[in-house]
Every structure is written in C-alpha cells, then in structure tokens.
Design a protein around this motif. Structure first.
Motif, PDB file in Angstrom:
ATOM      1  N   ASN A  41       0.856  -1.190   0.000  1.00 50.57           N
ATOM      2  CA  ASN A  41       0.000   0.000   0.000  1.00 50.57           C
ATOM      3  C   ASN A  41       0.889   1.236   0.000  1.00 50.57           C
ATOM      4  OD1 ASN A  41      -1.805   2.060   0.445  1.00 50.57           O
ATOM      5  ND2 ASN A  41      -2.969   0.972   2.016  1.00 50.57           N
ATOM      6  N   GLN A  42       0.833   2.012  -1.078  1.00 46.57           N
ATOM      7  CA  GLN A  42       1.661   3.214  -1.181  1.00 46.57           C
ATOM      8  C   GLN A  42       0.840   4.484  -1.078  1.00 46.57           C
ATOM      9  OE1 GLN A  42       1.922   1.162  -4.424  1.00 46.57           O
ATOM     10  NE2 GLN A  42       2.793  -0.312  -3.016  1.00 46.57           N
ATOM     11  N   SER A  43      -0.344   4.411  -0.485  1.00 43.35           N
ATOM     12  CA  SER A  43      -1.180   5.607  -0.370  1.00 43.35           C
ATOM     13  C   SER A  43      -0.521   6.627   0.559  1.00 43.35           C
ATOM     14  CB  SER A  43      -2.559   5.228   0.163  1.00 43.35           C
ATOM     15  OG  SER A  43      -2.454   4.789   1.502  1.00 43.35           O
ATOM     16  N   LEU A  44      -0.974   7.869   0.435  1.00 42.29           N
ATOM     17  CA  LEU A  44      -0.421   8.933   1.264  1.00 42.29           C
ATOM     18  C   LEU A  44      -0.658   8.649   2.746  1.00 42.29           C
ATOM     19  CD1 LEU A  44       0.807  11.726   1.690  1.00 42.29           C
ATOM     20  CD2 LEU A  44      -1.445  12.713   1.260  1.00 42.29           C
ATOM     21  N   ALA A  45      -1.867   8.207   3.082  1.00 42.40           N
ATOM     22  CA  ALA A  45      -2.183   7.950   4.489  1.00 42.40           C
ATOM     23  C   ALA A  45      -1.283   6.857   5.062  1.00 42.40           C
ATOM     24  CB  ALA A  45      -3.656   7.563   4.624  1.00 42.40           C
ATOM     25  N   MET A  46      -1.092   5.775   4.297  1.00 41.95           N
ATOM     26  CA  MET A  46      -0.243   4.693   4.787  1.00 41.95           C
ATOM     27  C   MET A  46       1.208   5.154   4.936  1.00 41.95           C
ATOM     28  SD  MET A  46       0.351   1.654   5.806  1.00 41.95           S
ATOM     29  CE  MET A  46      -1.071   0.601   5.478  1.00 41.95           C
ATOM     30  N   THR A  47       1.698   5.933   3.981  1.00 41.47           N
ATOM     31  CA  THR A  47       3.078   6.398   4.051  1.00 41.47           C
ATOM     32  C   THR A  47       3.294   7.282   5.277  1.00 41.47           C
ATOM     33  OG1 THR A  47       3.179   6.339   1.632  1.00 41.47           O
ATOM     34  CG2 THR A  47       4.897   7.581   2.772  1.00 41.47           C
ATOM     35  N   LEU A  48       2.365   8.205   5.518  1.00 45.44           N
ATOM     36  CA  LEU A  48       2.501   9.077   6.696  1.00 45.44           C
ATOM     37  C   LEU A  48       2.426   8.266   7.987  1.00 45.44           C
ATOM     38  CD1 LEU A  48       0.348  12.165   5.599  1.00 45.44           C
ATOM     39  CD2 LEU A  48       2.845  11.954   5.657  1.00 45.44           C
ATOM     40  N   ALA A  49       1.524   7.282   8.010  1.00 45.53           N
ATOM     41  CA  ALA A  49       1.381   6.468   9.222  1.00 45.53           C
ATOM     42  C   ALA A  49       2.664   5.674   9.502  1.00 45.53           C
ATOM     43  CB  ALA A  49       0.189   5.524   9.074  1.00 45.53           C
ATOM     44  N   LEU A  50       3.253   5.103   8.468  1.00 41.57           N
ATOM     45  CA  LEU A  50       4.479   4.325   8.662  1.00 41.57           C
ATOM     46  C   LEU A  50       5.638   5.216   9.081  1.00 41.57           C
ATOM     47  CD1 LEU A  50       4.325   1.771   5.690  1.00 41.57           C
ATOM     48  CD2 LEU A  50       3.718   1.422   8.080  1.00 41.57           C
ATOM     49  N   CYS A  51       5.710   6.413   8.503  1.00 37.47           N
ATOM     50  CA  CYS A  51       6.783   7.336   8.911  1.00 37.47           C
ATOM     51  C   CYS A  51       6.618   7.729  10.384  1.00 37.47           C
ATOM     52  CB  CYS A  51       6.775   8.571   8.020  1.00 37.47           C
ATOM     53  SG  CYS A  51       7.382   8.258   6.347  1.00 37.47           S
ATOM     54  N   ALA A  52       5.381   7.977  10.790  1.00 41.62           N
ATOM     55  CA  ALA A  52       5.146   8.310  12.194  1.00 41.62           C
ATOM     56  C   ALA A  52       5.517   7.137  13.097  1.00 41.62           C
ATOM     57  CB  ALA A  52       3.686   8.707  12.396  1.00 41.62           C
ATOM     58  N   ALA A  53       5.175   5.919  12.651  1.00 42.62           N
ATOM     59  CA  ALA A  53       5.499   4.733  13.454  1.00 42.62           C
ATOM     60  C   ALA A  53       7.003   4.509  13.546  1.00 42.62           C
ATOM     61  CB  ALA A  53       4.818   3.501  12.852  1.00 42.62           C
ATOM     62  N   LEU A  54       7.749   5.019  12.580  1.00 40.92           N
ATOM     63  CA  LEU A  54       9.205   4.837  12.586  1.00 40.92           C
ATOM     64  C   LEU A  54       9.860   5.537  13.782  1.00 40.92           C
ATOM     65  CD1 LEU A  54      11.198   3.386  10.734  1.00 40.92           C
ATOM     66  CD2 LEU A  54      11.575   5.539   9.537  1.00 40.92           C
TER      67      LEU A  54
END
Length: 655
Positions: A128-141
């Motif tokens: 999943n490369q959606s904007l929401a998923m990308t932001l969520a994964l970056c925050a989780a990092l």
C-alpha cells in the motif's frame, strides 16, 4: 571462555519494553494480510516475551527457538506454496522478527532487532503506497528510533527518560528527510518498481471480472476506494452518458455470463456516424487486471493496449501500479450496422433448458407481433412497474432469471441486465451484457472525474436493424437516480461508514491523493528526466545519477557536521558550566589563568598560588562545583544556587 559480546550489557526493563513495542508496531501494518494462524500468535508471542522478561526470565532456549523457526518456514510454504513473493516474504519476515526477540538479551542484539523491525515496518509499503499509509508508517518509525536512542549509554551515567528518547527519535526522523528526498529524486528509476515483484495476483483488489452472475458484484458495489480518475480535454459528458465500457459478456450457461473464448471469425466491429467525440486521460488505480475502462465507445488503442472486436480495451500487462492512458471515445455512434451470421448466432444463443417462464413470456411477445423496439420498451416497462433496486437481493436458484422476474423482483444492475439480455435473446433480438463503470464524482478543485469501485455497473446492448448495437440500461428503468446521480445516491442506505459528510470529505481529500499518486507513485524514469531537465541535467545516465546522489549526500553530511559543531560550541558546557566559566573569567581578569584541559582542582591550585588564603567561600564553592559536576546529574535548583553563589563571590584583593 566467554567472549566480549556474550558478556555485553543487558537492556534494562525500560529498554526491553520499548524494544517489544518496536516489534509490535512493525507487525501491526501486516496483520490484515497475515493468515490467522500467524498474525495474532505473533503479537501474543511479543507480549509474552515482554512479560517473562519482566519476571526475570531471560533468553528462550535454542531447543525451542530452532524448531519454531523450522515450523514457521514449513507453515509459510504450506500456506503460500513457496517463500518467494511479497505475501510469503512478508509473512516469513514478520515471523522471524518475533522469533529474533526470543533470543535477544544483549544491547548489540537489541540494536539488530530495531533495524530488522524498521525494515519489516517499511516493507508494508510494498502492499500500500497511499499517502495515508506512508505518513502512518513514517510516524510509526519514531518508535524504533526512540528505542535506538534509549539503548545508547547516557553521558551522565543516568538513564534517559523515555519521553526524551521519543523526542530525539522524532528529531532524527526529521533530520533524515533531506537525505530521503535526495535519494528519492536521484536514485535511478527501475523499469519495474519494487511493488511489481511476484505476488501481486494474490494481493489484487476486488474489481471487474470476466464473468458475471447475479449477486457477484455485491462486494465491489460497496467498495468506496478509487478505481480511476478521468481528465477531459473539454467539458465532460453529462452523467447520463458517463458509461465506461470495460468487458463485453457474450456467453450464458444458465447461471453465469462470460466473455467466452476468443473467436477468430469475429471482425473488428465498425463504428460509424461519430458524434460527441471526447479526448481524455484516464489514470487507473492498481487492479491486477488487464481491463482499461474507456468512455463508451473507445475508438482506438493507445500504446501497450489492444482494442478487442467488441471495442473494449485491455493492457498487455496486468495493471500493478497507477497507469495513465490517453484515450479517444465517441459518446454517440453507430456500432456494427450489420451483423455477420456468426455474430448473430452468438448474440442469440441461450440455454433452452433453463428459465421456462421467461422463455414463455418472450414467445408471447413474438406471437403478439411486437417488433424489436416494442419488445425492448415492453421489457423496460415491466421492470419499471413492479421491481425494486437493492444491493441486498434474495438468493436465486437454478432458474435464476425466472426467480428474479416472477418471484423476488428485487436486485441491482447484474440482475436487471442479465434478465433483460436473456429476454431479448429469447425474443429473437441479438443482445449482450456490458460491464464497466457508470458515473462518478466531479472534483471541481482538481477538474477531474473520480470513479470509485462502487460505481461499477452492468448494462445491456441490443442489436437493432439500421442502428447497430444500442446501449440499453434496464437498471435506469427501475432506479433512474442510479444513472443521473450516481451509485452514491442509490446506495446511501448501505452507507454505514460515514454518511454524506464523510463521503464529501473523502472526495475532497482525493485531490491530495491524486497529487501524491502523480508526484510520488508515478515518479518514473521519464518524470525524473523531465524534472532534472528543468535544473539543467537532462538525460542523465544511471551512473551520473548515482554520482549526483553521492554528492548530495556528502553535502548534507557536511552541513549536518557543521551544524553539530556549531551547536556544540554554542552549547559548550551546560548551565552549571556557564556559571563556572563566568567565575573563571573573573579570576582570569585578575591574572589567574589555566589551560582549557585543566579541571577545577587545577584552577583551585592556581588561585591558591596567587592568594594562599582565598577564603572559605571560595573553597566551599570549588568543592560544590566538583560535587555537582562529577557526582551525578544535578537538579535545576542546585545549579541555580551554585550560579547565585558564584556571582556573589568576590575575587581576593592583592592589597
């Protein structure tokens, strides 16, 4: 004999708890795709390991870990058939990450787990490369970064606060953004993105199929995710003409409509009397399928696609990433003014052993002498008189057409188009089913038509003498708002996920998603070359791009080093040192100086050489500074008290 690594320090409870949290956070984005036998047990395993560690139970024996690793590999192969591809690879990585936690007992191993957890976390972008998923994964990092910070030894010998670790982790994430941006822009683009690796078919979204039977579209019609976006060069066609043709279904076995086998005798159906020709661009979301829905009826095939004899478009390769197509369609036309005998035979075929009541009804119309147009109108009037549009119709049995027409009388586009085409063929009128999308939501900000999966639709085409194939939408006879206002208005009763306000909010947010898709997901080699060309670097070879990337990273590292050194000078010493340095500067003006590498005891000795009796206040202040500086982390109040006393201390006089 123990090695140095084996005798290294162990993570304390706070460090190990945060390490377990990092592993859990890495597993969460994969849970929806992991099989039930793996996902929940992995989270349970992480929680159990954390609980046992708190009770003093350290690393799990290799007699248990090794069989678990072997069992994991075996189950993954049984589940997926192999270990290659995204789905089995992700499952195996998640399992190994959790098992790695079982043997982690040293700081060194904990750092390895953090790196592995960050890899597993970001691998969710393969799905999943959606904007929401990308932001969520970056925050989780931030969580694994905070864990790394907490694992670092403290300069003052005192453990860091968890909140401080998270704050530092967030700053590290922000500090890495320039390097990530440079890598994104300058890394040579691959012909096939990483998410094009094997395994796409297993992860394909629901979408239009090559077969249809009443009830098979239910999941698709409640899926509110975008299917494609359409950009018209001029004004878009009115909603009643927004039919996007994808698949033509010819063959019916009594239960299921299919495209049938490719017929070599079929000729490309000619299109005449073209009017209202639209040119437009369509951007299709990943579907894992070949179909390219085009405004009815497409006139030619763009690159990497083929146009079938019945005027449907298909790409040569499955659409595994957002794809753009430049298309041209006629909204008004005459398709196939004449039929060959083979085409007529195929368009009139139906299974005579099914649906006797529908066959009898069609025979009645023929005996009454109704012509083609009258039969079509009579059928639409039948639907309009006593049928109901619903996405939750009753189940149908063997004679599905009969049960729908004479018993249940409730359904949606699949039911109406299927029954309509069957009646037409029974009455001797060539007919076929067409599936695709109808309508959408016009985005005035982005100036495009957003078509969602819930806009999927099925309609009919009948062949009439002198007019060719004519589109007939029997669903419109029952629910005109389905065509005029779109699927959202018709399906509002099933809108359990948010209502009109949230739907409008999602539509507005789609403009942001469109920009993300265009600027990031579709950033291919061509767009990279175009962007770099604006900065004077057109047509760079991969080795030149790598050179630029290395240069950019060197510049960023140099800037970071300079900033760190500058910050170090500004922050030389802390608040305690600031008070101490001001005291030293006052004594330096009186002639007492020491070198920078000398400590407070050297300073005291220098003062006593100048003034053998500097006074009790000086001795007490010197002793207090030594205690505060080297006796652990002083409190803020202790530092303020020291600075007040240092400011009051008078430099001894020579007279």
């Amino acid at each position: 004999m123990s090695t140095a690594a084996e005798t290294g320090p162990r993570p304390d409870t706070r460090q190990f708890d945060l390490l377990c949290l990092s592993v859990a956070v890495a597993l969460l984005p994969h849970l929806a795709r992991l099989p039930l036998w793996l996902g929940p047990p992995l989270l349970l395993l992480v929680g159990l390991r954390c609980w046992l560690r708190r009770r003093g139970r350290f690393a799990v024996s290799s007699w248990l870990r090794v069989p678990l690793a072997g069992l994991l590999l075996l189950l993954v192969i049984v589940e997926y058939g192999n270990v290659f591809g995204r789905a089995p690879g992700a499952a195996l990585a998640c399992g190994l990450l959790a098992l790695k936690l079982l043997e982690t007992e040293r700081i060194r191993d904990a750092r390895v787990v953090v790196g592995f957890a960050a890899f597993v976390l970001m691998s969710a972008l393969l799905f999943n490369q959606s904007l929401a998923m990308t932001l969520a994964l970056c925050a989780a990092l931030v969580v694994p970064l905070a864990t790394l910070v907490l694992l670092q030894p403290s300069m003052a010998g005192r453990p860091r606060a968890v909140g401080t670790a998270f704050r530092t982790g967030g700053l590290l994430l922000l500090a890495g953004l320039p390097a990530a941006l440079a890598a994104f822009v300058l890394t040579p683009r691959l012909s096939t993105p990483l998410w094009g690796s094997p395994g796409w078919d297993e992860q394909a979204r629901i979408g239009l199929n090559e077969s249809m039977q009443p009830g098979s579209m239910t999941d698709l019609l409640v899926d509110d995710t975008p299917a494609m976006r359409v950009y018209f060069d001029a004004a878009p066609p009115p909603p009643a003409e927004q039919y996007f043709r994808a698949i033509v279904l010819w063959d019916f076995d009594g239960a299921t409509w299919t495209r049938g086998e490719t017929r070599a005798y079929l000729r490309p159906e000619p299109v005449e009397d073209l009017r209202s020709v639209h040119t437009y661009q369509v951007v299709i979301e990943p579907s894992g399928r070949h179909w390219v829905p085009a405004l009815d009826v497409p006139l030619d095939a763009p690159d990497q696609t083929r146009l079938s004899s019945d005027h449907t478009l298909a790409s040569y390769a499955p659409i595994a990433q957002p794809r753009e197509f430049r298309l041209r369609s006629a909204a008004r036309y005459r398709l196939a003014p004449t039929l060959t005998s083979a085409e007529r035979t195929r368009a009139l075929a139906y299974p005579a052993a099914f649906n006797p009541r529908a066959l009898a009804l069609a025979a009645t119309w023929r005996r009454q002498g109704l012509d083609e147009t009258a039969i079509v109108q009579t059928t639409l009037a039948l639907f309009n008189a006593g049928f109901t549009y619903t996405l939750a119709p009753p189940l149908l049995g063997r004679d599905s057409i009969d049960e729908f027409l004479f018993d249940t009388r409730a359904g949606y586009c699949e039911h109406f188009s299927s029954a309509f085409v069957f009646l037409m063929r029974s009455a001797g009128i060539p007919a076929r089913v067409v599936t695709g999308y109808q309508g959408g939501w016009w985005n005035p900000v982005g100036d495009y038509l957003l078509v969602r999966h819930s806009d999927a639709h099925a309609w009919a085409e009948v062949w009439l003498s002198g007019r060719g194939w004519v589109r007939v939408d029997p669903t419109a006879a029952v629910s005109p708002q389905r065509v005029q206002q779109g699927a959202a208005a018709t399906n509002r009763g099933l809108d359990w996920f948010g209502g009109e306000f949230l739907r409008e909010l999602r539509n507005q947010f789609d403009s942001v998603n469109r920009l993300w898709t265009t600027a990031v997901i579709q950033f291919n080699a061509l767009r990279q070359s175009q962007m770099l060309g604006r900065f004077g670097f057109p047509d760079l070879a991969p080795e030149h791009l790598l050179g630029l990337l290395v240069g950019a990273i060197v510049v960023l590292l140099g800037a970071a080093t300079y900033w760190t050194l500058r910050s170090g000078r500004r922050a030389r010493g802390d608040a305690l040192d600031a008070g101490w340095n001001r005291l030293r500067e006052r004594f330096a003006r009186a002639g007492v100086t020491i070198s920078p590498q000398q400590g407070p005891l050297d300073f005291g000795a220098a003062v006593r050489r100048r003034w053998p009796q500097p006074g009790a206040a000086f001795e007490q202040l010197l002793a207090r500074y030594v205690a505060l500086r080297y006796g652990g982390e002083p409190s803020a109040e202790q530092i303020r008290a020291f600075r007040r006393e240092a400011g009051k201390l008078r430099v001894p006089s020579d007279v």
